[in-house]
Design an enzyme around this catalytic site. Structure first.
Site, PDB file in Angstrom:
ATOM      1  N   SER A 263       5.367  -1.636   4.334  1.00 54.05           N
ATOM      2  CA  SER A 263       5.221  -2.842   5.168  1.00 54.05           C
ATOM      3  C   SER A 263       6.301  -3.880   4.839  1.00 54.05           C
ATOM      4  O   SER A 263       6.828  -4.534   5.744  1.00 54.05           O
ATOM      5  CB  SER A 263       3.808  -3.409   5.073  1.00 54.05           C
ATOM      6  OG  SER A 263       3.714  -4.342   4.061  1.00 54.05           O
ATOM      7  N   SER A 264       6.685  -4.012   3.575  1.00 54.88           N
ATOM      8  CA  SER A 264       7.732  -4.998   3.225  1.00 54.88           C
ATOM      9  C   SER A 264       9.056  -4.614   3.869  1.00 54.88           C
ATOM     10  O   SER A 264       9.781  -5.475   4.397  1.00 54.88           O
ATOM     11  CB  SER A 264       7.944  -5.068   1.715  1.00 54.88           C
ATOM     12  OG  SER A 264       6.737  -5.306   1.077  1.00 54.88           O
TER      13      SER A 264
ATOM     14  N   SER B 167       0.806  -1.230   0.000  1.00 49.70           N
ATOM     15  CA  SER B 167       0.000   0.000   0.000  1.00 49.70           C
ATOM     16  C   SER B 167       0.837   1.278   0.000  1.00 49.70           C
ATOM     17  O   SER B 167       0.296   2.367   0.152  1.00 49.70           O
ATOM     18  CB  SER B 167      -0.903   0.005   1.236  1.00 49.70           C
ATOM     19  OG  SER B 167      -0.090   0.180   2.383  1.00 49.70           O
TER      20      SER B 167
ATOM     21  N   LEU C  26       3.050   2.049   2.297  1.00 49.79           N
ATOM     22  CA  LEU C  26       3.404   2.457   3.665  1.00 49.79           C
ATOM     23  C   LEU C  26       4.591   1.642   4.208  1.00 49.79           C
ATOM     24  O   LEU C  26       4.808   1.579   5.420  1.00 49.79           O
ATOM     25  CB  LEU C  26       2.191   2.332   4.599  1.00 49.79           C
ATOM     26  CG  LEU C  26       1.001   3.241   4.264  1.00 49.79           C
ATOM     27  CD1 LEU C  26      -0.087   3.122   5.322  1.00 49.79           C
ATOM     28  CD2 LEU C  26       1.425   4.706   4.123  1.00 49.79           C
TER      29      LEU C  26
ATOM     30  N   ASP D  64      13.297   3.103   2.220  1.00 50.85           N
ATOM     31  CA  ASP D  64      12.290   2.439   3.068  1.00 50.85           C
ATOM     32  C   ASP D  64      12.950   1.711   4.241  1.00 50.85           C
ATOM     33  O   ASP D  64      12.487   1.792   5.380  1.00 50.85           O
ATOM     34  CB  ASP D  64      11.470   1.429   2.245  1.00 50.85           C
ATOM     35  CG  ASP D  64      10.573   2.109   1.213  1.00 50.85           C
ATOM     36  OD1 ASP D  64      10.753   3.311   0.966  1.00 50.85           O
ATOM     37  OD2 ASP D  64       9.700   1.422   0.655  1.00 50.85           O
TER      38      ASP D  64
END
Ligand code: MEV
Length: 290
Positions: free
Chosen positions: A78-79, A74, A76, A123
């Site tokens: 998460s991965s 999405s 945000l 990220d």
């Protein structure tokens, strides 16, 4: 058994262009992923390619349990949060002795391996260290987040595939470098201007809207993202743009405090899910085992 958690992120400015060395700015958010790793000789292969790659990278056999407050696929992060928390938990459970910088570097390698060799460090770095971060190539600069920097996130609830979108942009760059490269340059220039305008929401909004248009020119827009961005602006937001890879996923908007509820309602009115959040300053942390 070792349990670690790591925060998700909002990609504020510069996604995609950051993969080609342009500056990108991301901010860790309070929603987290919690990962428990338990040493185990006959573990099942994990469903997540990121977790499978973490186990392979550090050459260990373990079972891995994930609890997440972040919607996956999405925008945000998460991965990246799963990758960071898993690697720190493996390092702890197997007493491997790597330091924070080293494990954070491994997280970038794992992301690259699962995204066909193309991933910036943004990220994984912001998930490990928290706060607001500017990434440009190898340079990682922690920014001082402005007081009262308040954003509203809206999830289109349309999942995206980061590796696929990054590949699509790479193909565009290969087939039309004369068009793609100036777009990356412009996105990078916007990120640098944004860095000096976080306490000026009106100007920041203008920069967000420009960055969004350039991402659409790269081919990573989506009608649902456009609907949410327009709805947010009509409800009083200064600016609204996608976060992360695009092609679905989340947008974030900057608005006056008085318009927050209207912007959240606007996201709902186009089938989006508002996600209230705040900045996380902590990054990855060890959790109590249970
Ligand atoms: C994904 O959150 C951001 C991208 O720029 C990819 C990356 O930086 O690795 C699309």
């Amino acid at each position: 058994m070792a349990t670690w958690s790591a925060p998700g992120k909002v990609f504020l400015f510069g996604e995609h262009a950051v993969v080609y060395g342009k500056p990108g700015i991301a901010m860790a958010i309070k929603q987290r992923v919690q990962v428990t790793v338990r040493r185990c000789r006959f573990a099942q292969r994990p469903n997540s390619p990121y977790i499978a790659e973490c186990l392979k990278f550090l050459d260990v056999k373990a079972s891995v349990y994930v609890r997440s407050q972040l919607p996956s696929a999405s925008g945000l992060g998460s991965s990246a949060a799963v990758t960071v928390a898993t690697l720190f938990a493996i390092n702890d459970e197997f007493q491997l002795g790597y330091n924070k910088e080293e494990v954070t570097g491994f997280a970038h390698e794992v992301e690259k391996a699962t995204q066909n060799g193309r991933a910036s460090a943004t990220d994984t770095y912001v998930s490990a260290y928290g706060g607001m971060v500017l990434i440009r190539g190898e340079e990682k600069r922690r920014l001082i987040p402005p007081e009262n920097f308040s954003i509203v996130i809206g999830n289109t609830q349309i999942p995206h595939h980061t590796a696929e979108l990054v590949r699509k942009v790479a193909e565009f760059r290969k087939s039309s470098p004369a068009v793609a490269n100036p777009i990356f340059d412009a996105i990078g220039a916007i990120a640098m201007e944004a860095m000096h305008n976080f306490d000026n929401p009106k100007e920041l909004g203008v920069l967000m809207n420009r960055n969004q248009s350039l991402l659409e020119a790269l081919g990573v827009g989506h009608p649902a993202l456009t609907r949410m961005n327009e709805a947010a602006k009509n409800a009083g937001a200064f600016g609204s743009k996608l976060s992360g890879a695009g092609g679905g996923g989340c947008v974030w908007a900057v608005c006056p405090r008085s318009a927050r509820n209207r912007v959240m309602n606007a996201f709902e009115s186009c089938d989006g899910k508002p996600i209230p959040t705040a900045i996380d300053m902590e990054g990855v942390r060890k959790e109590a085992d249970y």
